[in-house]
Design a protein around this motif. Structure first.
Motif, PDB file in Angstrom:
ATOM      1  N   UNK A  21       1.508   7.618 -13.677  1.00  0.00           N
ATOM      2  CA  UNK A  21       1.541   8.929 -13.030  1.00  0.00           C
ATOM      3  C   UNK A  21       0.297   9.190 -12.193  1.00  0.00           C
ATOM      4  N   UNK A  22      -0.866   8.749 -12.662  1.00  0.00           N
ATOM      5  CA  UNK A  22      -2.102   8.937 -11.915  1.00  0.00           C
ATOM      6  C   UNK A  22      -2.057   8.166 -10.599  1.00  0.00           C
ATOM      7  N   UNK A  23      -1.567   6.920 -10.633  1.00  0.00           N
ATOM      8  CA  UNK A  23      -1.453   6.119  -9.422  1.00  0.00           C
ATOM      9  C   UNK A  23      -0.474   6.758  -8.442  1.00  0.00           C
ATOM     10  N   UNK A  24       0.611   7.278  -8.967  1.00  0.00           N
ATOM     11  CA  UNK A  24       1.599   7.928  -8.123  1.00  0.00           C
ATOM     12  C   UNK A  24       1.011   9.178  -7.473  1.00  0.00           C
ATOM     13  N   UNK A  25       0.268   9.953  -8.236  1.00  0.00           N
ATOM     14  CA  UNK A  25      -0.359  11.155  -7.672  1.00  0.00           C
ATOM     15  C   UNK A  25      -1.374  10.781  -6.600  1.00  0.00           C
ATOM     16  N   UNK A  26      -2.108   9.702  -6.806  1.00  0.00           N
ATOM     17  CA  UNK A  26      -3.086   9.256  -5.812  1.00  0.00           C
ATOM     18  C   UNK A  26      -2.404   8.860  -4.512  1.00  0.00           C
ATOM     19  N   UNK A  27      -1.285   8.137  -4.646  1.00  0.00           N
ATOM     20  CA  UNK A  27      -0.551   7.742  -3.437  1.00  0.00           C
ATOM     21  C   UNK A  27      -0.014   8.963  -2.712  1.00  0.00           C
ATOM     22  N   UNK A  28       0.524   9.899  -3.476  1.00  0.00           N
ATOM     23  CA  UNK A  28       1.072  11.103  -2.857  1.00  0.00           C
ATOM     24  C   UNK A  28      -0.020  11.919  -2.179  1.00  0.00           C
TER      25      UNK A  28
END
Length: 216
Positions: A21-28
């Motif tokens: 989830x953290x990686x996804x939030x960073x990409x977003x």
């Protein structure tokens, strides 16, 4: 106390679940920053692009923004690289399909027309170009892209004309592509009718070199 085997096996999976989830939030968040920057460049140009305004419109702190992009040049470079990647994909696809002189002429002409139409339809690309002219590192990026595109053109020319001097072809193709970029920039600053005429004039000039290379 020793861990049970099941506990040891489950731990990496649990960590993966927490990281994703953290990686996804960073990409977003990165995509949001780039979207905001693109809109600001389209509205004001690269010269007026400010990191503080990107942070404000993205709804993040300036410190968080600097974690993703340390300066304005990095933002512009990232956007330029994205446009370059798509351009390279189109050039590669078109040139790899060339098998004869007719195909070479058609592929080159269509790429030049397509590039002009894309830039006309995407004004922010012009502003990104302008922002690159004042930065030596970004200028090197632009030059490297011309080398890559020129090499793809040269490879197609050498398949069609295997007896011509390879070095001469590579030099000509590099120059043709770099001058083509300059022509498109000039064309999009003119009225549409004049801009199209300039593109057609450059096409005629460059095709004479592409289609009638000097034998080795």
């Amino acid at each position: 106390m020793r861990k049970k085997p099941s506990e040891t096996l489950e731990q990496p999976a649990a960590q993966a679940v927490r990281r994703n989830p953290t990686q996804q939030r960073s990409r977003e968040r990165q995509e949001l920053i780039l979207t905001v920057a693109t809109q600001l460049i389209a509205d004001k140009g690269c010269d007026q692009l400010k990191m503080s305004e990107i942070a404000e419109r993205s709804g993040i702190s300036i410190g968080s923004l600097y974690q993703y992009f340390p300066d304005k040049s990095t933002v512009i470079r990232t956007l330029a690289e994205r446009y370059n990647a798509e351009s390279r994909r189109c050039i590669t696809q078109a040139m790899e399909a060339v098998e004869d002189a007719q195909g070479l002429q058609a592929a080159y002409s269509q790429l030049l027309d397509l590039y002009y139409e894309i830039v006309m339809a995407t004004p922010v690309m012009r502003d990104i170009w302008s922002g690159m002219q004042a930065d030596k590192q970004l200028l090197r990026l632009e030059l490297e892209e011309s080398r890559v595109a020129g090499a793809l053109l040269a490879q197609a020319m050498l398949r069609v004309y295997p007896d011509i001097d390879e070095q001469q072809v590579q030099e000509s193709a590099f120059l043709i592509w770099h001058l083509g970029e300059a022509t498109i920039r000039l064309a999009v600053t003119c009225a549409p009718e004049e801009g199209r005429a300039l593109v057609e004039a450059f096409k005629r000039m460059s095709l004479r070199e592409i289609m009638e290379p000097v034998p080795d």
